[in-house]
Structures are given as structure tokens and as C-alpha cells.
Design an enzyme around this catalytic site. Structure first.
Site, PDB file in Angstrom:
ATOM      1  CB  CYS A   1      -9.371  -1.183   4.494  1.00 55.93           C
ATOM      2  SG  CYS A   1     -11.106  -1.661   4.319  1.00 55.93           S
TER       3      CYS A   1
ATOM      4  CG  HIS B   1     -10.073  -3.464   8.614  1.00 54.01           C
ATOM      5  ND1 HIS B   1      -9.828  -2.423   7.738  1.00 54.01           N
ATOM      6  CD2 HIS B   1      -8.888  -3.704   9.244  1.00 54.01           C
ATOM      7  CE1 HIS B   1      -8.572  -2.043   7.854  1.00 54.01           C
ATOM      8  NE2 HIS B   1      -7.977  -2.813   8.752  1.00 54.01           N
TER       9      HIS B   1
ATOM     10  CB  SER C   1      -7.237   1.043   9.592  1.00 56.66           C
ATOM     11  OG  SER C   1      -8.193   1.130  10.629  1.00 56.66           O
TER      12      SER C   1
END
Length: 276
Positions: A79, A114, A131
Site C-alpha cells: 500500500c 493501511h 490492498s
């Protein structure tokens, strides 16, 4: 051994995705789809080893060099690498603004982090990213407010029983790939556990409005060298003259130098001490 593996005829060559080229006939939304498809072609890195080192404190120009390395090697990415690559592939499209959105979530007592690249154009928000989950990466350029975009990610996380603990919103990333300024990753930090849904949306709306009006300034834009030197680069004589015990007028910059002999004033060190 490496040469034998590279030159082995019985091993199929891994496919290398073609780097997309922006065409003037493309809309911004179409180009975002092309960029996202290119990152998907690189695939998500499930190996547990990050192939490219990304330091968030590194200047933007250095991160852009890492993005070029990603394109040359064409290895799977995660990510954070997708955010840097997304910035690189959208540089120059001044009508498109880019900014990082980071999430800290909790699942079964474990915390996960994330980050995606938020995008804004013509009054609509969206995102680019990578992702393991399809609904936690790219979002179409169709969300009216920043709160709507973050709320969509929150709904996606709930489907995987993840609870969002914190949301961090950065500032717009400059389109000049040569600037020595680092990316502002967390200008706004929201503790979801402490804020209610209404208060959180209110903060997101205010931040989005301030970004659109370009009134927010990066805390890292000011040179750290200047910050370190402020109040510390004065010579000993200037520090003495500015002390509270002995105030000196602007006309009398270094009165203590009057008592010195001419020979002493001719030395290099003393000349440096009494400089204005």
C-alpha cells in the site's frame, strides 16, 4: 547461480506491465482507472518482504526516484509503495490534487495500518491504492465530500470486522517532482474512538474545505536548517550583547571591541566574532 537462473531457457520470463502514457483526450477519471490497472498488473506483494524501502521523512524528489525504480523492476508492491507510485504517475495533472489517507484498525486485539492516496478533482473525491481486499484500495472519483470517502472506507472495514481506531489525513502533494519537501502524511489526526460520527465528519469537512482553499501549510515546508540555526548561530559576542543584563542600541553593535588592541582585531577569529 544468479546468471544461470536469469539465462535459463526453461524458465518463463515474468510479464512486465507496460507503463501507461497519459493522452490529452483522456479525462482525469479515465486516467485514474489506467493508473490503478497498472498497479493491479504489478500485483500485491504477499511475500512478507517489502522490495522497496520507503521512508516517509524522505524528500519528495527522492521518493520519485524510488517510484522510477518500481517501474524498472516491475515487482509486486504494497500500500505505501502504491501511494508513491500513484503520486509519480499523476504528476503534472494540476487539476488533480493528491493527499495521503492513513488508517489504523484493530482486529482480534491486533492493530493494522493501511494507507491510500486520496484524490480530488472538480468537486469530487476518490482514491488510488493497493490492498489484499478489493474494496480497501481504489475508489471512484464520485464522492462529494471527504467525509463521504472516509465513510466508505469505514463501511468496507466493517465488512471484515475491523474497527477503525485512527484516521490520518495529509496535505496536497506538490506536482513538482524535484522539490526537496517531504510529504505531509498526518496534518489531521482523528481518534475515532473519542470522536462521535458527527464530530468526525465535521472535522473532515473542515479539513477538506481548508485544503480546497489552499490555506493549510505543511509543517515540514519550513527548512529544518533554519529552525536549528534560529537563535543558535549567533557569535559569542552577539549573544553577549543581546543578554538581558546588558542591552545595547542598534548603533552600538559590539562595544566590547573598542577596548581591544588593533593587533587583536586583525586576527581572523576576532574578525569573525565582531561581524554584523
Amino acid at each position: 547461480m544468479v546468471e544461470r537462473i536469469r539465462n535459463a531457457t526453461y524458465i518463463l520470463k515474468p510479464p512486465v506491465p507496460s507503463v501507461p502514457n497519459f493522452k490529452p483526450s483522456m479525462s482525469i477519471a479515465d486516467w485514474l482507472v489506467v493508473v490503478q490497472n497498472y498497479m493491479k498488473a504489478l500485483q500485491y506483494n504477499h511475500t512478507g518482504t517489502q522490495f522497496f524501502e520507503i521512508k516517509k521523512s524522505r524528500p519528495l524528489c527522492g521518493l520519485m526516484e524510488t517510484a522510477r525504480e518500481m517501474i524498472r523492476e516491475s515487482l509486486p508492491i504494497k500500500c505505501l509503495e502504491a501511494v508513491i507510485l500513484g503520486v509519480y504517475l499523476t504528476n503534472g495533472l494540476t487539476s488533480l490534487e493528491r493527499f495521503p489517507i492513513s488508517f489504523k484498525t484493530q482486529f482480534l486485539g491486533h492493530c493494522f495500518h493501511h494507507v491510500v492516496l486520496g484524490v480530488y478533482c472538480n468537486g469530487r473525491y476518490g482514491s488510488l491504492g493497493m490492498s489484499r481486499r478489493q474494496d480497501l484500495m481504489d475508489k471512484p472519483l464520485s464522492y462529494r465530500t471527504l467525509g463521504d470517502l472516509v465513510g466508505e472506507f469505514e463501511s468496507s472495514y466493517k465488512r471484515y470486522q475491523h474497527t477503525i481506531k485512527k484516521v490520518k489525513i495529509g496535505l496536497y502533494v506538490p506536482h513538482d517532482p524535484h522539490v526537496f519537501q517531504p510529504i505531509e502524511w498526518k496534518h489531521l489526526v482523528l481518534n475515532v474512538a473519542r470522536l462521535g460520527a458527527q464530530e468526525m465528519r465535521k472535522e473532515l469537512e473542515k479539513h477538506g474545505r481548508d485544503m480546497r482553499m489552499k490555506i493549510l501549510k505543511s509543517s515540514s515546508a519550513q527548512s529544518p536548517v533554519k529552525e536549528r540555526c534560529r537563535g543558535k548561530s549567533l557569535s559569542p559576542r552577539r549573544r553577549q550583547s543581546s543578554s538581558p543584563q546588558r542591552r545595547v542600541t542598534r548603533r552600538d553593535k559590539s562595544p566590547a571591541a573598542v577596548d581591544r588592541k588593533p593587533a587583536e582585531l586583525s586576527t581572523l577569529n576576532d574578525a569573525y566574532q565582531i561581524r554584523i
